[in-house]
Design a protein around this motif. Structure first.
Motif, PDB file in Angstrom:
ATOM      1  N   CYS A  80       0.866  -1.184   0.000  1.00 17.68           N
ATOM      2  CA  CYS A  80       0.000   0.000   0.000  1.00 17.68           C
ATOM      3  C   CYS A  80       0.893   1.221   0.000  1.00 17.68           C
ATOM      4  CB  CYS A  80      -0.908  -0.001   1.227  1.00 17.68           C
ATOM      5  SG  CYS A  80      -1.900   1.502   1.314  1.00 17.68           S
ATOM      6  N   ARG A  85       3.615  -2.300  -7.783  1.00 19.66           N
ATOM      7  CA  ARG A  85       3.322  -1.041  -7.073  1.00 19.66           C
ATOM      8  C   ARG A  85       4.602  -0.781  -6.314  1.00 19.66           C
ATOM      9  NH1 ARG A  85      -2.370   0.197  -4.554  1.00 19.66           N
ATOM     10  NH2 ARG A  85      -1.196   1.319  -2.993  1.00 19.66           N
ATOM     11  N   LYS A 136       0.760   8.955   0.087  1.00 21.89           N
ATOM     12  CA  LYS A 136      -0.559   8.412   0.427  1.00 21.89           C
ATOM     13  C   LYS A 136      -1.617   9.499   0.596  1.00 21.89           C
ATOM     14  CE  LYS A 136      -1.281   4.906   0.581  1.00 21.89           C
ATOM     15  NZ  LYS A 136      -1.533   4.109  -0.664  1.00 21.89           N
ATOM     16  N   HIS A 150      -9.473  -2.167  -1.873  1.00 22.53           N
ATOM     17  CA  HIS A 150      -9.828  -0.895  -1.235  1.00 22.53           C
ATOM     18  C   HIS A 150     -11.296  -0.708  -0.927  1.00 22.53           C
ATOM     19  CE1 HIS A 150      -5.664  -0.088  -2.337  1.00 22.53           C
ATOM     20  NE2 HIS A 150      -5.697   0.664  -1.253  1.00 22.53           N
ATOM     21  N   ARG A 178      -8.704  -6.773   6.083  1.00 25.59           N
ATOM     22  CA  ARG A 178      -9.593  -7.170   4.996  1.00 25.59           C
ATOM     23  C   ARG A 178      -9.747  -8.672   5.082  1.00 25.59           C
ATOM     24  NH1 ARG A 178      -5.689  -3.559   1.278  1.00 25.59           N
ATOM     25  NH2 ARG A 178      -6.943  -1.676   1.215  1.00 25.59           N
ATOM     26  N   GLU A 236      -2.775  -5.278  -3.120  1.00 27.67           N
ATOM     27  CA  GLU A 236      -1.755  -4.872  -2.160  1.00 27.67           C
ATOM     28  C   GLU A 236      -1.205  -6.141  -1.530  1.00 27.67           C
ATOM     29  OE1 GLU A 236      -3.078  -0.341  -1.198  1.00 27.67           O
ATOM     30  OE2 GLU A 236      -3.674  -1.840   0.265  1.00 27.67           O
ATOM     31  N   ASP A 289      -2.555   0.396   4.558  1.00 28.94           N
ATOM     32  CA  ASP A 289      -3.569  -0.652   4.407  1.00 28.94           C
ATOM     33  C   ASP A 289      -2.961  -2.052   4.543  1.00 28.94           C
ATOM     34  OD1 ASP A 289      -5.495   1.251   3.878  1.00 28.94           O
ATOM     35  OD2 ASP A 289      -5.199   1.164   1.710  1.00 28.94           O
TER      36      ASP A 289
HETATM   37 MN    MN Z   1      -3.958   1.204  -0.039  1.00 25.77          MN
END
Ligand code: MN
Ligand code: PEP
Length: 452
Positions: free
Chosen positions: A78, A117, A124, A359, A372, A401, A431
């Protein structure tokens, strides 16, 4: 004899700073205007991180995904941190993405466009400008490229020098990523042997059959005399959220081959859900660079919002130019996505459609962790495939992520991570990420969907 004047800035570049007079959300309050200008000037003289020619190749690869002939895998932290830019962590992340890509390539029977990523995912967006703890209010943490995570006034003050540090961190990360993906580490047979190790674990018995099929396919290729030397290196691209305009603009250069502007901070940048307003600074700025551009679309996106984004970011309807990364949430995707897909059909635009099943599925656990559920992630991916199947559009990729380490940040998966287990190894500053095993498991499940 006349001496040719130094060529003036091409017209396209003339508008490149128009964003500066537009509202820009999620930008830090720099304490010293001269200091940030000095950093911008210095950054603009440093070498580009990527070459415009690579960016053009990626656009072609994404055009193939838009046409239904390739699948895209984007993955990584993230928020990358400066402390986390270690050889081990970078290797584990690259390894995880390569392992997932082999499984997806087999499942889709198509090339997989691999993108980290990584090497620039430092800035952020935050839901609030400030954070309050025990009665003390300080600026929110905006990523290592802006300020520090420790909750002290000194650390939370935005420091422009961090932008230069971010550039050097991105450069060294990218260097290692290039070494791993070009130097033999990415050898197909090696990556497959790691996957065999995953499938041998009794917890993953469900995936043994598919791993066995891939094994037979590779042995077949070997027997048939496939040139494995060519399968020792892979194309690997970088992408991050194009958020911090004081980083993205100075990294933008005019390509000497074409006279066009490229944001050389990475191959691909996406505009986040919080900064994608059509009249805002981010959309204006990224409309003027040649990179393939992504936009995150949340569940409240209307067909009209989408159409206006297409008109601003892809006025020429160029395949590969625009990617929509949907992040609807498992409970919303089946209602929210089909209308957008349907509307896109009449726009003559062919965006790549990618699912970000992370997300829209955030929860806070009873013991206070941002987490999550693996099952929600999988459910959103299934909803994504269902929506595309129903409308007749192509589900072009997956954005996750993840980390290659054995962290405990997301709940569930074959290791059955529960709320109590989150306490043992929760390392993300933002995250929660899928860990190594959860990432591979997701790849096997998506491969099954791709075959369906
Ligand atoms: Mn994120
Ligand atoms: C992210 O990708 O980390 C992020 C902030 O996503 P979104 O813009 O979709 O909220």
């Amino acid at each position: 004899m006349t001496i040719a004047p130094i060529s003036p800035e091409p017209a396209l570049v003339a508008g490149l700073d128009a964003y500066r007079s537009l509202p820009a959300k999620q930008q830090p309050a720099w304490p010293d205007a001269d200091a940030i200008e000095a950093v911008r000037t210095e950054l603009s003289t440093l070498p580009p991180l990527v070459f415009a020619g690579e960016v053009d190749i990626l656009r072609d690869r994404l055009a193939a995904a838009a046409a239904g002939n390739a699948f895209v895998l984007q993955g990584g932290d993230c928020a990358e941190t400066f402390a986390g830019a270690t050889a081990d962590q970078i290797r584990n992340r690259v390894k995880t993405i390569l392992q997932m890509a082999v499984v997806l390539t087999y499942g889709a029977a198509m090339p997989v466009v691999k993108m980290g990523r990584m090497a620039g995912q430092f800035a952020k967006p935050r839901s609030s400008d400030t954070e309050t703890r025990e009665g003390v209010t300080l600026p929110a943490y905006r990523g290592d490229i802006v300020n520090g995570f420790p909750f002290t006034p000194e650390s939370r003050e935005a420091d422009p020098q961090r932008i230069l540090r971010g550039y050097h961190m991105a450069a060294s990360t990218l260097n290692l990523v290039r070494a791993f993906t070009q130097g033999g580490f990415a050898d197909l047979r090696e990556v497959h042997s790691w996957n065999k190790g995953f499938a041998k674990n009794p917890a993953n018995a469900r995936y043994e059959a598919l791993a066995g099929e891939i094994d037979r396919a590779i042995r077949f290729m070997e027997a048939a005399g496939a040139n494995f030397d060519e399968l020792r290196a892979v194309e690997f691209y970088t992408g991050h959220e194009g958020l911090l305009l004081d980083y993205e603009r100075p990294m933008t250069r005019v390509d000497s081959r074409t006279g066009l502007a490229y944001d050389t901070s990475s191959h691909f940048q996406w505009i986040g859900e919080r900064t994608r307003e059509v009249e805002g600074a981010h959309v204006d700025f990224f409309s003027r660079v040649r990179n393939p551009i992504g936009v995150k679309l949340g569940p409240s996106t209307t067909p009209d919002d989408m159409e206006r984004l297409v008109d601003r970011l892809d006025p020429d309807r160029e395949p590969g130019r625009l990617t929509f990364i949907t992040r609807m949430g498992a409970g919303r995707i089946r209602d929210a996505l089909p209308a957008l897909l349907e509307a896109s059909k009449s726009l003559e635009s062919t965006p790549v459609w990618i699912t970000d099943p992370m997300h829209g599925n955030g929860i806070t656990t009873r013991n206070g962790y941002k987490s999550r559920r693996f099952d929600d992630v999988v459910d959103e991916v299934r909803g994504f495939f269902e929506a595309h199947r129903a409308v007749g559009t192509f589900p072009g990729g997956l954005h996750v992520e993840l980390t290659g380490d054995d962290v405990t940040e997301c709940l569930g998966g074959s290791e059955h991570i529960d709320e109590a287990a989150l306490e043992s190894r929760y390392e993300s500053l933002c995250d929660p990420r899928l860990n190594h095993m959860q990432s591979l498991e997701l790849a096997f499940l998506v491969a099954e969907e791709l075959r369906a």
